[in-house]
Write a protein that holds these residues in place. Structure first.
Motif, PDB file in Angstrom:
ATOM      1  N   HIS A  11       0.911  -1.152  -0.017  1.00 22.07           N
ATOM      2  CA  HIS A  11      -0.087   0.058   0.204  1.00 22.07           C
ATOM      3  C   HIS A  11       0.832   1.259   0.028  1.00 22.07           C
ATOM      4  N   HIS A  66       1.783   2.960  -3.252  1.00 21.11           N
ATOM      5  CA  HIS A  66       0.146   3.334  -4.374  1.00 21.11           C
ATOM      6  C   HIS A  66       0.549   4.733  -5.060  1.00 21.11           C
ATOM      7  N   ASN A 115      -2.997   0.108  -4.887  1.00 22.96           N
ATOM      8  CA  ASN A 115      -4.060   1.078  -4.661  1.00 22.96           C
ATOM      9  C   ASN A 115      -5.200   0.462  -4.058  1.00 22.96           C
TER      10      ASN A 115
END
Length: 328
Positions: A181, A184, A206
């Motif tokens: 994450h 992202h 994402n």
């Protein structure tokens, strides 16, 4: 000149190998196993993607502790075989499987209805399933496929099962996200529209960000006695990259085979969140190696609220659309 280029390549190779050795040492030093020995007899656990990889090992460990485990996955033959294997290994006959295709919101609804009729409680829901793929495409619900499977469908599933989760409290919701994450490049329309062209890794990152944000937002809305937490399982070889291009997949798996955690080790934090007595009232946090850790700095309350609201709006729009089409 050739000698110079050869020397540079040799140096780069050495640095890469040194970096990989460093990662391996770091993983070995920091990894932890769930230390609690809680018996889970009488508890019912649903785990998505429980027929393979980290999900399978999580299901097996919880079954060994006496839990009734429901494997929720798309491949029925694979799920049947997984359930039978777990029973064979653990001696626990209360291992079941039910069809769940996270790529179809109608399937999510059907699973929830079927589960509601079959079981009188739900003590632990583990939203474990996840993947990424080379091709960027949309599901039949009009949602970018990786985002739907990894995030949107899991939130829909959780909301549909929420009455049973609340009725069974104390109960726990566990969301498997990833340290990915932190890489992202999320924009709001990546969730609502999914039309921006992104590579397989960014789409995965994402979706994992949205997992973490949703856990944070959900925690504020749950009644006392129901908790939700998210986790990074660790760097390990799993099936989430099965649909990426062959060349990067082979390189990735080659490296993973040599430096990463085993799938049993990767399952430990999910098991810890599912049964540790010390976490009975802990909610809205992010874990790694069975300990609370800090997510990427972009994980804010504001973004969490936005993603939560957008996700529910998207689900409402797509399910109403499906129901309308289904009645025509």
């Amino acid at each position: 000149m050739i000698v110079y280029v050869g020397f540079i390549l040799l140096m780069l190779t050495g640095l890469i190998l040194l970096g990989l050795v460093g990662i391996k040492i770091w993983i070995e030093v920091t990894k932890k196993m769930c230390s609690c020995k809680v018996n889970l007899e009488g508890k019912i656990v649903v785990i998505t993607g429980g027929n393979t990889g980290i999900g399978f090992e999580t299901a097996k460990i919880l079954a060994k502790r006496g839990a009734t485990v429901v494997i929720a996955s798309r491949n029925d033959a694979k799920s049947k075989a997984a359930a039978e294997k777990i029973t064979e290994v653990t001696g626990n006959p209360n291992i079941f499987y039910k069809h769940l295709d996270l790529g179809r919101l109608a399937s999510v609804k059907k699973f929830a209805e079927d589960f509601d009729k079959s079981f009188d409680r739900l003590d632990v829901l583990i939203n474990n399933a996840g993947f990424t793929e080379a091709e960027q495409r949309h599901s039949e619900d009009g949602i970018e496929n990786v985002m739907q499977v990894n995030h949107v469908a899991h939130i829909y599933l959780t909301n549909l099962l929420m009455p049973k989760i609340v009725a069974s409290k104390p109960s726990r919701i566990i969301i498997v996200t990833s340290m990915a994450h932190a890489t992202h490049k999320f924009q709001r329309d990546d969730l609502l529209l999914g039309k921006r062209r992104l590579n397989f890794w960014t789409r995965y990152a994402n979706s994992k960000l949205c997992n973490l944000l949703s856990a944070k937002a959900m925690a504020k809305r749950l009644p006392e006695g129901v908790t939700v937490n998210s986790l990074h399982p660790g760097m390990g070889k799993s099936d989430i990259f099965a649909k990426i291009p062959d060349c990067p997949k082979k390189i990735l798996y080659f490296i993973m085979d040599r430096i990463c955690k085993t799938v049993v080790e990767c399952a430990q934090t999910s098991v810890h969140l599912a049964c540790a007595p010390s976490l009975a009232s802990v909610s809205g946090l992010y874990f790694d190696d069975c300990e609370v850790t800090t997510p990427h700095h972009t994980v804010t309350d504001e973004l969490a609220e936005q993603v939560w609201t957008d996700t529910l709006s998207l689900i409402e729009d797509r399910t109403k659309r499906f129901e309308k089409i289904g009645t025509e």
